[in-house]
Design a protein around this motif. Structure first.
Motif, PDB file in Angstrom:
ATOM      1  N   SER A 114       1.660  16.298  -3.399  1.00 52.28           N
ATOM      2  CA  SER A 114       1.311  15.477  -2.235  1.00 52.28           C
ATOM      3  C   SER A 114       1.375  16.376  -1.017  1.00 52.28           C
ATOM      4  O   SER A 114       2.022  17.432  -1.048  1.00 52.28           O
ATOM      5  N   THR A 115       0.712  15.957   0.056  1.00 54.97           N
ATOM      6  CA  THR A 115       0.810  16.692   1.325  1.00 54.97           C
ATOM      7  C   THR A 115       1.544  15.864   2.383  1.00 54.97           C
ATOM      8  O   THR A 115       1.659  16.289   3.526  1.00 54.97           O
ATOM      9  N   SER A 116       2.037  14.708   2.012  1.00 51.95           N
ATOM     10  CA  SER A 116       2.765  13.836   2.942  1.00 51.95           C
ATOM     11  C   SER A 116       4.272  14.128   2.842  1.00 51.95           C
ATOM     12  O   SER A 116       4.867  13.961   1.766  1.00 51.95           O
TER      13      SER A 116
ATOM     14  N   ASP B 247       0.846  -1.199   0.000  1.00 55.98           N
ATOM     15  CA  ASP B 247       0.000   0.000   0.000  1.00 55.98           C
ATOM     16  C   ASP B 247       0.888   1.259   0.000  1.00 55.98           C
ATOM     17  O   ASP B 247       0.623   2.220  -0.731  1.00 55.98           O
ATOM     18  N   TYR B 248       1.954   1.217   0.822  1.00 58.82           N
ATOM     19  CA  TYR B 248       2.862   2.382   0.868  1.00 58.82           C
ATOM     20  C   TYR B 248       3.518   2.607  -0.495  1.00 58.82           C
ATOM     21  O   TYR B 248       3.626   3.742  -0.978  1.00 58.82           O
ATOM     22  N   LEU B 249       3.941   1.519  -1.114  1.00 60.15           N
ATOM     23  CA  LEU B 249       4.597   1.639  -2.420  1.00 60.15           C
ATOM     24  C   LEU B 249       3.628   2.173  -3.472  1.00 60.15           C
ATOM     25  O   LEU B 249       3.997   3.007  -4.308  1.00 60.15           O
ATOM     26  N   VAL B 250       2.385   1.747  -3.411  1.00 58.36           N
ATOM     27  CA  VAL B 250       1.378   2.234  -4.366  1.00 58.36           C
ATOM     28  C   VAL B 250       1.139   3.722  -4.162  1.00 58.36           C
ATOM     29  O   VAL B 250       1.067   4.504  -5.126  1.00 58.36           O
ATOM     30  N   ARG B 251       1.063   4.167  -2.885  1.00 49.74           N
ATOM     31  CA  ARG B 251       0.849   5.596  -2.623  1.00 49.74           C
ATOM     32  C   ARG B 251       2.074   6.410  -3.074  1.00 49.74           C
ATOM     33  O   ARG B 251       1.936   7.515  -3.583  1.00 49.74           O
ATOM     34  N   SER B 252       3.249   5.821  -2.903  1.00 49.50           N
ATOM     35  CA  SER B 252       4.466   6.516  -3.359  1.00 49.50           C
ATOM     36  C   SER B 252       4.468   6.649  -4.876  1.00 49.50           C
ATOM     37  O   SER B 252       4.763   7.723  -5.418  1.00 49.50           O
ATOM     38  N   ALA B 253       4.129   5.564  -5.553  1.00 53.05           N
ATOM     39  CA  ALA B 253       4.104   5.590  -7.017  1.00 53.05           C
ATOM     40  C   ALA B 253       3.040   6.561  -7.528  1.00 53.05           C
ATOM     41  O   ALA B 253       3.238   7.243  -8.544  1.00 53.05           O
ATOM     42  N   ALA B 254       1.925   6.664  -6.793  1.00 51.26           N
ATOM     43  CA  ALA B 254       0.855   7.582  -7.219  1.00 51.26           C
ATOM     44  C   ALA B 254       1.344   9.024  -7.195  1.00 51.26           C
ATOM     45  O   ALA B 254       0.981   9.830  -8.066  1.00 51.26           O
TER      46      ALA B 254
ATOM     47  N   PRO C 157       7.141  12.619   3.855  1.00 51.83           N
ATOM     48  CA  PRO C 157       8.065  11.624   3.289  1.00 51.83           C
ATOM     49  C   PRO C 157       7.794  11.314   1.828  1.00 51.83           C
ATOM     50  O   PRO C 157       8.738  11.086   1.044  1.00 51.83           O
ATOM     51  N   ILE C 158       6.550  11.335   1.424  1.00 49.99           N
ATOM     52  CA  ILE C 158       6.239  11.027   0.020  1.00 49.99           C
ATOM     53  C   ILE C 158       6.686  12.178  -0.881  1.00 49.99           C
ATOM     54  O   ILE C 158       7.216  11.965  -1.978  1.00 49.99           O
ATOM     55  N   ILE C 159       6.538  13.417  -0.399  1.00 51.44           N
ATOM     56  CA  ILE C 159       7.075  14.556  -1.161  1.00 51.44           C
ATOM     57  C   ILE C 159       8.590  14.406  -1.300  1.00 51.44           C
ATOM     58  O   ILE C 159       9.161  14.617  -2.378  1.00 51.44           O
ATOM     59  N   GLN C 160       9.242  14.031  -0.204  1.00 54.42           N
ATOM     60  CA  GLN C 160      10.708  13.870  -0.253  1.00 54.42           C
ATOM     61  C   GLN C 160      11.107  12.820  -1.283  1.00 54.42           C
ATOM     62  O   GLN C 160      12.137  12.962  -1.957  1.00 54.42           O
ATOM     63  N   GLN C 161      10.326  11.757  -1.404  1.00 49.72           N
ATOM     64  CA  GLN C 161      10.642  10.734  -2.402  1.00 49.72           C
ATOM     65  C   GLN C 161      10.516  11.300  -3.815  1.00 49.72           C
ATOM     66  O   GLN C 161      11.317  10.979  -4.696  1.00 49.72           O
ATOM     67  N   GLY C 162       9.518  12.170  -4.026  1.00 53.91           N
ATOM     68  CA  GLY C 162       9.397  12.846  -5.319  1.00 53.91           C
ATOM     69  C   GLY C 162      10.578  13.768  -5.561  1.00 53.91           C
ATOM     70  O   GLY C 162      11.108  13.845  -6.678  1.00 53.91           O
ATOM     71  N   HIS C 163      11.003  14.470  -4.506  1.00 54.32           N
ATOM     72  CA  HIS C 163      12.158  15.365  -4.644  1.00 54.32           C
ATOM     73  C   HIS C 163      13.395  14.602  -5.100  1.00 54.32           C
ATOM     74  O   HIS C 163      14.165  15.082  -5.927  1.00 54.32           O
TER      75      HIS C 163
END
Ligand SMILES: O=C(CO)[C@@H](O)[C@H](O)[C@H](O)[C@H](O)COP(=O)(O)O
Length: 190
Positions: free
Chosen positions: A162-164, A6-13, A166-172
């Motif tokens: 994103s507003t998360s 689920d975390y990986l799917v949200r990250s990919a999204a 860690p997920i924003i950081q992954q995009g960065h």
């Protein structure tokens, strides 16, 4: 679905949403500003807090050292890396100006500040961007969805939808690795 998947799917999204936002022209402007600064002897300064401090240091490592190619060193400084400056200035004058003080020290007109903030609202990052603008530097910002208060202080906004944190950081991470690749390719072929 497992929690991991689920975390990986949200990250990919979030990455897919960044593709849909299409930051191609902003990234081209960012790469041009960095190439122009570094090829004329001006510094790329990078600031961020927490995970974004690590990102700033990561980028400096790629560009001072090497990313994919053997080539000369580039003038790139991660402002969160200097513990003595952070603790002396932060302790004596407050944390909000720990990066702006270093922009004043190392920045110059024609140089670039890369400001990294997932919220876009961290006072130390806003102060650094204000200082860079005063010095006629280009401000490139890596942020979350809205860009926060950093947006109007930015010449170029690379915002991950994103507003998360860690997920924003992954995009960065994807965006700045790409920026390193383009900058290195252009400077080493020039
Ligand atoms: O790495 C993380 C969370 O993933 C944290 O350390 C996070 O970077 C810190 O809370 C920062 O202070 C957040 O600042 P900002 O990204 O909003 O400017």
């Amino acid at each position: 679905m497992s929690d991991l998947n689920d975390y990986l799917v949200r990250s990919a999204a979030a990455i897919s949403a960044t593709v849909e936002r299409d930051l191609t022209s902003e990234m081209e402007r960012a790469a041009s500003a960095v190439v122009s600064a570094l090829s004329s002897g001006k510094a790329l300064l990078i600031c961020g807090n927490g995970g974004s401090a690590s990102d700033a240091i990561h980028i400096a490592g790629e560009l001072v050292g090497r990313f994919l190619k053997e080539r000369k060193a580039y003038n790139v400084i991660a402002l969160p890396a200097n513990a003595a400056v952070l603790t002396a200035w932060g302790n004596d004058y407050g944390f909000d100006t720990v990066f702006s003080r270093q922009v004043e020290a190392h920045g110059a007109a024609g140089g670039v500040l890369l400001a990294i903030s997932t919220s876009g609202n961290s006072p130390s990052i806003l102060a650094a961007a204000e200082q860079a603008r005063m010095m006629d530097m280009t401000v490139i910002s890596l942020t979350g969805d809205t860009g926060g208060k950093l947006k109007p202080l930015s010449d170029i906004l690379l915002n991950v939808p994103s507003t998360s944190t860690p997920i924003i950081q992954q995009g960065h991470l994807c965006l700045y690795h790409y920026l390193c690749e383009v900058v290195e390719a252009r400077l080493s072929n020039g």
